[in-house]
Scaffold this motif. Sequence first.
Motif, PDB file in Angstrom:
ATOM      1  N   LEU A  69       0.764  -1.219   0.047  1.00 36.60           N
ATOM      2  CA  LEU A  69       0.024  -0.074   0.031  1.00 36.60           C
ATOM      3  C   LEU A  69       0.837   1.343  -0.026  1.00 36.60           C
ATOM      4  N   ARG A  70       1.896   1.117   0.639  1.00 30.35           N
ATOM      5  CA  ARG A  70       2.877   2.172   0.934  1.00 30.35           C
ATOM      6  C   ARG A  70       3.570   2.637  -0.679  1.00 30.35           C
ATOM      7  N   ALA A  71       3.936   1.628  -1.264  1.00 30.59           N
ATOM      8  CA  ALA A  71       4.374   1.827  -2.741  1.00 30.59           C
ATOM      9  C   ALA A  71       3.348   2.132  -3.702  1.00 30.59           C
ATOM     10  N   ARG A  72       2.042   1.690  -3.563  1.00 32.83           N
ATOM     11  CA  ARG A  72       1.002   2.268  -4.285  1.00 32.83           C
ATOM     12  C   ARG A  72       0.797   3.761  -3.956  1.00 32.83           C
ATOM     13  N   LEU A  73       0.557   3.987  -2.662  1.00 35.09           N
ATOM     14  CA  LEU A  73       0.385   5.596  -2.433  1.00 35.09           C
ATOM     15  C   LEU A  73       1.752   6.291  -2.918  1.00 35.09           C
ATOM     16  N   ASP A  74       2.959   5.946  -3.158  1.00 35.57           N
ATOM     17  CA  ASP A  74       4.076   6.599  -3.274  1.00 35.57           C
ATOM     18  C   ASP A  74       3.720   6.914  -4.908  1.00 35.57           C
ATOM     19  N   LYS A  75       3.641   5.779  -5.716  1.00 39.70           N
ATOM     20  CA  LYS A  75       3.086   5.995  -6.837  1.00 39.70           C
ATOM     21  C   LYS A  75       2.099   6.961  -7.323  1.00 39.70           C
ATOM     22  N   LEU A  76       0.995   6.848  -6.742  1.00 41.63           N
ATOM     23  CA  LEU A  76      -0.068   7.683  -7.120  1.00 41.63           C
ATOM     24  C   LEU A  76       0.440   9.185  -6.760  1.00 41.63           C
ATOM     25  N   GLU A  77       0.930   9.502  -5.787  1.00 39.17           N
ATOM     26  CA  GLU A  77       1.426  10.769  -5.288  1.00 39.17           C
ATOM     27  C   GLU A  77       2.661  11.329  -6.464  1.00 39.17           C
ATOM     28  N   ALA A  78       3.338  10.550  -6.770  1.00 38.07           N
ATOM     29  CA  ALA A  78       4.190  10.933  -7.999  1.00 38.07           C
ATOM     30  C   ALA A  78       3.597  11.080  -9.306  1.00 38.07           C
ATOM     31  N   ALA A  79       2.543  10.289  -9.544  1.00 40.42           N
ATOM     32  CA  ALA A  79       1.953  10.516 -10.615  1.00 40.42           C
ATOM     33  C   ALA A  79       1.101  11.801 -10.796  1.00 40.42           C
ATOM     34  N   ALA A  80       0.614  12.344  -9.527  1.00 44.71           N
ATOM     35  CA  ALA A  80      -0.208  13.410  -9.456  1.00 44.71           C
ATOM     36  C   ALA A  80      -0.056  14.361  -8.532  1.00 44.71           C
TER      37      ALA A  80
END
Length: 95
Positions: A69-80
């Motif tokens: 979940l942390r990796a997914r959140l980091d990916k989403l934050e980096a994308a937007a």
Amino acid sequence: MQSENRLFDDFAKFMNGAAGTLAGMGREAEQSARARAKEWIGGLEFVSRDEFEAVKAMAAAARDDADALRARLDKLEAAAPAAAPAKGKKTSGAA
């Protein structure tokens, strides 16, 4: 010719009986100590090895989920990065 000595026979019987009695007392003391130790340890709320391993596996699974979940959140934050509102700014005029 072999002579019979009643004193030695009686002494041997006495010692044999004493050894048997002492062995029985030792077994009884050991059983009593085991029972008391089991009762004492049971009162300390220890967990069994199986319970410990089950909770350990659950904690490892939860840690893996949190990492994913942390990796997914980091990916989403980096994308937007522009989509996130700035901190401290109010969007409505109501006070």
